[in-house]
Design a protein around this motif. Structure first.
Motif, PDB file in Angstrom:
ATOM      1  N   GLY A  34       1.154  -1.148   0.041  1.00 61.52           N
ATOM      2  CA  GLY A  34      -0.114   0.136  -0.095  1.00 61.52           C
ATOM      3  C   GLY A  34       0.970   1.221   0.025  1.00 61.52           C
ATOM      4  N   LEU A  35       1.907   1.267   0.826  1.00 59.18           N
ATOM      5  CA  LEU A  35       2.785   2.323   0.820  1.00 59.18           C
ATOM      6  C   LEU A  35       3.705   2.728  -0.383  1.00 59.18           C
ATOM      7  CD1 LEU A  35       4.256   2.139   4.399  1.00 59.18           C
ATOM      8  CD2 LEU A  35       2.776   3.885   3.622  1.00 59.18           C
ATOM      9  N   LEU A  36       4.100   1.573  -1.169  1.00 56.78           N
ATOM     10  CA  LEU A  36       4.943   1.517  -2.169  1.00 56.78           C
ATOM     11  C   LEU A  36       4.163   1.726  -3.525  1.00 56.78           C
ATOM     12  CD1 LEU A  36       7.622  -0.900  -1.102  1.00 56.78           C
ATOM     13  CD2 LEU A  36       7.813   1.679  -0.928  1.00 56.78           C
ATOM     14  N   ALA A  37       3.108   0.917  -3.703  1.00 55.11           N
ATOM     15  CA  ALA A  37       2.505   0.591  -4.906  1.00 55.11           C
ATOM     16  C   ALA A  37       1.338   1.620  -5.150  1.00 55.11           C
ATOM     17  CB  ALA A  37       2.199  -0.789  -5.235  1.00 55.11           C
ATOM     18  N   LEU A  38       0.392   1.789  -4.114  1.00 56.44           N
ATOM     19  CA  LEU A  38      -0.682   2.376  -4.292  1.00 56.44           C
ATOM     20  C   LEU A  38      -0.620   4.096  -4.907  1.00 56.44           C
ATOM     21  CD1 LEU A  38      -3.900   2.477  -4.265  1.00 56.44           C
ATOM     22  CD2 LEU A  38      -3.479   2.806  -1.816  1.00 56.44           C
ATOM     23  N   PRO A  39       0.478   4.841  -4.325  1.00 60.08           N
ATOM     24  CA  PRO A  39       0.670   6.163  -4.847  1.00 60.08           C
ATOM     25  C   PRO A  39       1.057   6.174  -6.372  1.00 60.08           C
ATOM     26  CG  PRO A  39       1.583   5.804  -2.852  1.00 60.08           C
ATOM     27  CD  PRO A  39       1.321   4.476  -3.069  1.00 60.08           C
ATOM     28  N   THR A  40       1.855   5.091  -6.642  1.00 59.92           N
ATOM     29  CA  THR A  40       2.352   5.177  -8.078  1.00 59.92           C
ATOM     30  C   THR A  40       1.321   4.714  -9.044  1.00 59.92           C
ATOM     31  OG1 THR A  40       4.695   4.266  -7.105  1.00 59.92           O
ATOM     32  CG2 THR A  40       3.875   3.897  -9.516  1.00 59.92           C
ATOM     33  N   MET A  41       0.444   3.811  -8.581  1.00 60.02           N
ATOM     34  CA  MET A  41      -0.888   3.245  -9.540  1.00 60.02           C
ATOM     35  C   MET A  41      -1.633   4.569  -9.511  1.00 60.02           C
ATOM     36  SD  MET A  41      -1.440  -0.544  -8.247  1.00 60.02           S
ATOM     37  CE  MET A  41      -2.299  -0.931  -9.573  1.00 60.02           C
ATOM     38  N   LEU A  42      -1.912   5.076  -8.660  1.00 62.91           N
ATOM     39  CA  LEU A  42      -2.983   6.642  -8.809  1.00 62.91           C
ATOM     40  C   LEU A  42      -2.009   7.562  -9.399  1.00 62.91           C
ATOM     41  CD1 LEU A  42      -3.979   6.677  -4.998  1.00 62.91           C
ATOM     42  CD2 LEU A  42      -5.493   5.722  -6.898  1.00 62.91           C
ATOM     43  N   ARG A  43      -0.790   7.803  -9.200  1.00 63.49           N
ATOM     44  CA  ARG A  43      -0.343   8.864  -9.969  1.00 63.49           C
ATOM     45  C   ARG A  43      -0.156   8.629 -11.606  1.00 63.49           C
ATOM     46  NH1 ARG A  43       3.944   8.957  -7.123  1.00 63.49           N
ATOM     47  NH2 ARG A  43       5.188   7.280  -8.411  1.00 63.49           N
ATOM     48  N   ARG A  44      -0.193   7.128 -12.109  1.00 61.70           N
ATOM     49  CA  ARG A  44      -0.235   6.795 -13.198  1.00 61.70           C
ATOM     50  C   ARG A  44      -1.630   6.733 -13.838  1.00 61.70           C
ATOM     51  NH1 ARG A  44       4.711   7.989 -15.181  1.00 61.70           N
ATOM     52  NH2 ARG A  44       6.535   6.948 -13.798  1.00 61.70           N
ATOM     53  N   GLY A  45      -2.797   7.185 -13.148  1.00 63.15           N
ATOM     54  CA  GLY A  45      -3.958   7.203 -13.611  1.00 63.15           C
ATOM     55  C   GLY A  45      -5.037   5.951 -13.488  1.00 63.15           C
ATOM     56  N   TYR A  46      -4.423   4.940 -12.683  1.00 64.25           N
ATOM     57  CA  TYR A  46      -5.314   3.952 -12.470  1.00 64.25           C
ATOM     58  C   TYR A  46      -6.579   4.138 -11.797  1.00 64.25           C
ATOM     59  CZ  TYR A  46      -2.053   0.103 -13.940  1.00 64.25           C
ATOM     60  OH  TYR A  46      -1.464  -0.788 -14.885  1.00 64.25           O
ATOM     61  N   ASP A  47      -7.371   3.373 -11.968  1.00 60.82           N
ATOM     62  CA  ASP A  47      -8.855   3.407 -11.222  1.00 60.82           C
ATOM     63  C   ASP A  47      -8.383   3.231  -9.584  1.00 60.82           C
ATOM     64  OD1 ASP A  47     -11.227   1.717 -10.179  1.00 60.82           O
ATOM     65  OD2 ASP A  47     -11.821   3.508 -11.171  1.00 60.82           O
ATOM     66  N   PRO A  48      -8.998   3.895  -8.718  1.00 60.63           N
ATOM     67  CA  PRO A  48      -8.508   3.888  -7.578  1.00 60.63           C
ATOM     68  C   PRO A  48      -9.103   2.673  -7.019  1.00 60.63           C
ATOM     69  CG  PRO A  48      -9.451   6.002  -7.538  1.00 60.63           C
ATOM     70  CD  PRO A  48      -9.412   5.241  -9.002  1.00 60.63           C
ATOM     71  N   SER A  49     -10.221   2.187  -7.085  1.00 65.36           N
ATOM     72  CA  SER A  49     -10.855   0.785  -6.751  1.00 65.36           C
ATOM     73  C   SER A  49      -9.969  -0.340  -7.204  1.00 65.36           C
ATOM     74  CB  SER A  49     -12.277   0.649  -7.233  1.00 65.36           C
ATOM     75  OG  SER A  49     -13.100   1.701  -6.638  1.00 65.36           O
ATOM     76  N   LEU A  50      -9.688  -0.121  -8.458  1.00 61.39           N
ATOM     77  CA  LEU A  50      -8.945  -1.371  -9.139  1.00 61.39           C
ATOM     78  C   LEU A  50      -7.570  -1.550  -8.351  1.00 61.39           C
ATOM     79  CD1 LEU A  50      -8.531  -3.927 -11.156  1.00 61.39           C
ATOM     80  CD2 LEU A  50      -7.612  -1.873 -12.605  1.00 61.39           C
ATOM     81  N   ALA A  51      -6.773  -0.295  -8.083  1.00 62.99           N
ATOM     82  CA  ALA A  51      -5.668  -0.219  -7.350  1.00 62.99           C
ATOM     83  C   ALA A  51      -5.616  -0.982  -6.112  1.00 62.99           C
ATOM     84  CB  ALA A  51      -5.032   1.207  -7.707  1.00 62.99           C
ATOM     85  N   ALA A  52      -6.702  -0.334  -5.436  1.00 59.95           N
ATOM     86  CA  ALA A  52      -6.774  -0.743  -4.104  1.00 59.95           C
ATOM     87  C   ALA A  52      -7.279  -2.160  -3.985  1.00 59.95           C
ATOM     88  CB  ALA A  52      -7.771   0.056  -3.349  1.00 59.95           C
ATOM     89  N   GLY A  53      -8.074  -2.623  -4.595  1.00 62.27           N
ATOM     90  CA  GLY A  53      -8.401  -4.142  -4.758  1.00 62.27           C
ATOM     91  C   GLY A  53      -7.053  -5.019  -5.064  1.00 62.27           C
ATOM     92  N   SER A  54      -6.414  -4.632  -6.014  1.00 66.09           N
ATOM     93  CA  SER A  54      -5.243  -5.336  -6.595  1.00 66.09           C
ATOM     94  C   SER A  54      -4.121  -5.683  -5.235  1.00 66.09           C
ATOM     95  CB  SER A  54      -4.554  -4.727  -7.710  1.00 66.09           C
ATOM     96  OG  SER A  54      -5.584  -4.701  -8.742  1.00 66.09           O
ATOM     97  N   ILE A  55      -4.082  -4.692  -4.742  1.00 72.59           N
ATOM     98  CA  ILE A  55      -3.190  -4.512  -3.638  1.00 72.59           C
ATOM     99  C   ILE A  55      -3.484  -5.350  -2.223  1.00 72.59           C
ATOM    100  CG2 ILE A  55      -1.945  -3.120  -1.612  1.00 72.59           C
ATOM    101  CD1 ILE A  55      -1.749  -1.005  -4.099  1.00 72.59           C
ATOM    102  N   ALA A  56      -4.744  -5.277  -1.887  1.00 78.48           N
ATOM    103  CA  ALA A  56      -5.393  -5.896  -0.927  1.00 78.48           C
ATOM    104  C   ALA A  56      -5.169  -7.563  -1.128  1.00 78.48           C
ATOM    105  CB  ALA A  56      -6.677  -5.420  -0.631  1.00 78.48           C
ATOM    106  N   ALA A  57      -5.764  -7.802  -2.516  1.00 78.16           N
ATOM    107  CA  ALA A  57      -5.500  -9.162  -2.769  1.00 78.16           C
ATOM    108  C   ALA A  57      -4.392  -9.895  -2.840  1.00 78.16           C
ATOM    109  CB  ALA A  57      -6.468  -9.331  -3.985  1.00 78.16           C
TER     110      ALA A  57
END
Length: 527
Positions: free
Chosen positions: A130-153
């Protein structure tokens, strides 16, 4: 329902109710057990002689060779977490796959699987990702739900991909339950179940889940390209340099995972011995990352690999009456290799002590291990009083009366564990619930490896399911404020459905869990 039957049910309900208040688990289990034991004695329905078995239970747990693997695997995972392995993996895998639509999602799933296999600690993996990947995915335009779900799973893969703390504890509990079930059936030369059997059984289902996650992200990227855009190509890094840096980040943790799992599956080491190997490898890897004396660390790593190879081809036991000249030469060579490993370990430990990492990791390991063993003692007392109040008979009658026979009983247990997973941590469920229900299911000819894998994936699914999933709470704690709780919940739902699909597949095709143990440990009668 008589008073004795009422007390065992009330005892279980009271324990769950107090645990929900957040009171420490070990004290809750022990306190509730003592209270209901005294109540049972007052009404003449509980024999205090059951308590006499507690010291023996505690001594048995403290001297259990399998449970020694717990602090070693915790140390291994915590050391790797502090050594920036996750950061390097995510950065390099992100650059490698980021040029594809959904590439960052693929990276998260793959790195999550590697971290699961090297750390085995769900909370740490979710927080780190969450600390490393989520900010990067959001900055690159990923859907927040998809990014959060991918990381939690991806973070919850630590529940099922070996070597996992969950599988170590579950394997030991199921081994005791399996032995008890066979003795109850009049089998006085019972088959044994090892943690290695459960590791082998969980490997294919764990990899299947990773494939499911990646396939979903491919489907999502094709269906909705805006939800997971490709990263722009970094012109400053050549393709050859990108591959080199990715290999440098990938090879050490993969080599460590292969060494640990390979030594177990190959019969070279027990899970406890493999955990010690993993702890040594983690120290060397962290020492190499910390810089300084790299030659000694590299030499130690080579010596460790040579030791594994030597152990697989020669008998290095010294406590033998007759040792051939060839074996003696191999033993002396092994001593020399051990000296090389010790030199690298000393260099790594000195470097990690200098930068404060060793103290942090040691404290964290001591904290987690103490928690596990104190809960184990409380659970032992709870189990004794519950049985003394006739809880075994109550549960047996309840499960055997379920419509659908064995299938109905297994389904009922899975649903109960799934719901309890919303409120209780996996340690409480493994130490309290599994010893109660597992012997009854195993007496109904349920395969113990299959049952263990189903329980592990069931708990993993529970920890991911909104609104109470522990993994979602961990992610909420480190996610940026721009990511709402509802977005995290929405993102998790598709992955929960994939988990349920995996459970259905393993239920329909038990060989997914039992085939690999049969290949590696074919002599086990229950396979």
């Amino acid at each position: 329902m008589d008073l004795r039957e009422s007390l065992d049910v009330l005892m279980f309900v009271a324990a769950c109710a107090v645990l929900l208040t957040g009171f420490p688990v070990a004290f809750t289990l022990a306190g509730i057990a003592l209270a209901f034991g005294l109540i049972g004695m007052a009404f003449g329905v509980f024999d205090f002689g059951f308590m006499a078995a507690l010291p023996q239970r505690i001594y048995g747990n403290m001297t259990n060779d399998v449970l020694i693997a717990v602090p070693l695997f915790v140390f291994m995972g915590t050391m790797l977490e502090r050594s920036k392995v996750a950061e390097e993996l995510l950065e390099n895998m992100g650059r490698l796959f980021g040029r594809l639509r959904g590439g960052l999602g693929f990276s998260v799933s793959i790195v999550g699987a590697l971290l699961a296999a090297s750390t085995g600690i769900v909370g740490a993996t979710v927080v780190t990702m969450g600390l490393l990947a989520l900010p990067t995915m959001l900055r690159r335009g990923y859907d927040p739900s998809l990014a959060a779900g991918s990381i939690a799973a991806a973070g919850t893969l630590g529940q099922i991909i070996p070597p996992s703390i969950v599988l170590v504890l579950l394997g030991d509990t199921l081994a005791n339950s399996y032995q008890k079930a066979q003795l109850e059936q009049g089998i006085f030369s019972p088959e044994t179940l090892s943690v290695g059997d459960l590791f082998a059984g969980a490997l294919l289902p764990g990899l299947m889940l990773v494939v499911f996650y990646i396939l979903y992200q491919v489907f999502r990227a094709a269906l909705d390209p805006k939800s997971s855009p490709a990263m722009p190509v970094d012109e400053t890094i050549s393709t050859a340099e990108l591959y080199r840096s990715t290999l440098r980040a990938l090879v050490p943790p993969i080599a460590l995972i292969v060494a640990v799992m390979g030594s177990i599956l190959g019969g070279i080491a027990t899970p406890t011995e493999a955990a010690a190997l993993g702890a040594v490898g983690a120290i060397l890897l962290a020492g190499e990352r910390a810089g300084g004396m790299k030659r000694a660390v590299h030499l130690a790593a080579l010596c460790l690999i040579a030791l594994l190879a030597l152990t697989s081809v020669m008998d290095l036991r010294t406590a033998r009456s007759e040792i051939s000249g060839t074996d003696m030469a191999g033993i002396w060579f092994a001593y020399l290799l051990c000296a090389g490993v010790f030199a690298g370990l000393a260099a790594s430990v000195y470097r990690l002590w200098q930068n404060g990492v060793l103290a942090e990791v040691s404290q964290s390991t001591a904290r987690i291990t103490s928690m596990v063993f104190v809960i184990l003692i409380g659970a032992a007392l709870f189990s004794l009083v519950f049985r003394g109040l006739g809880g075994d008979e109550t549960v047996h009658e309840f499960l055997t009366s379920m419509p659908g026979g064995t299938f109905g009983a297994v389904l009922t247990v899975m649903l109960i564990m799934f719901v309890l997973g919303f409120f209780l941590d996996f340690i409480e469920i493994i130490f309290v619930v599994v010893p109660i229900v597992a012997p009854i299911l195993l007496m109904m000819d349920v395969n113990p490896v299959w049952l263990g894998v189903m329980m592990a994936i069931n708990l993993q699914t529970s920890f991911l399911t909104p609104p109470f999933g522990f993994a979602l709470f961990y992610l909420r704690g480190v996610a940026p404020e721009s990511v709402t709780t509802m977005q995290i919940y929405r993102g998790a739902i598709p992955f929960v459905l994939l988990q349920l699909l995996a459970l259905a597949a393993i239920a329909s095709f038990p060989a997914l869990a039992t085939w690999l143990p049969r290949v590696f440990f074919g002599g086990s009668g229950f396979l």
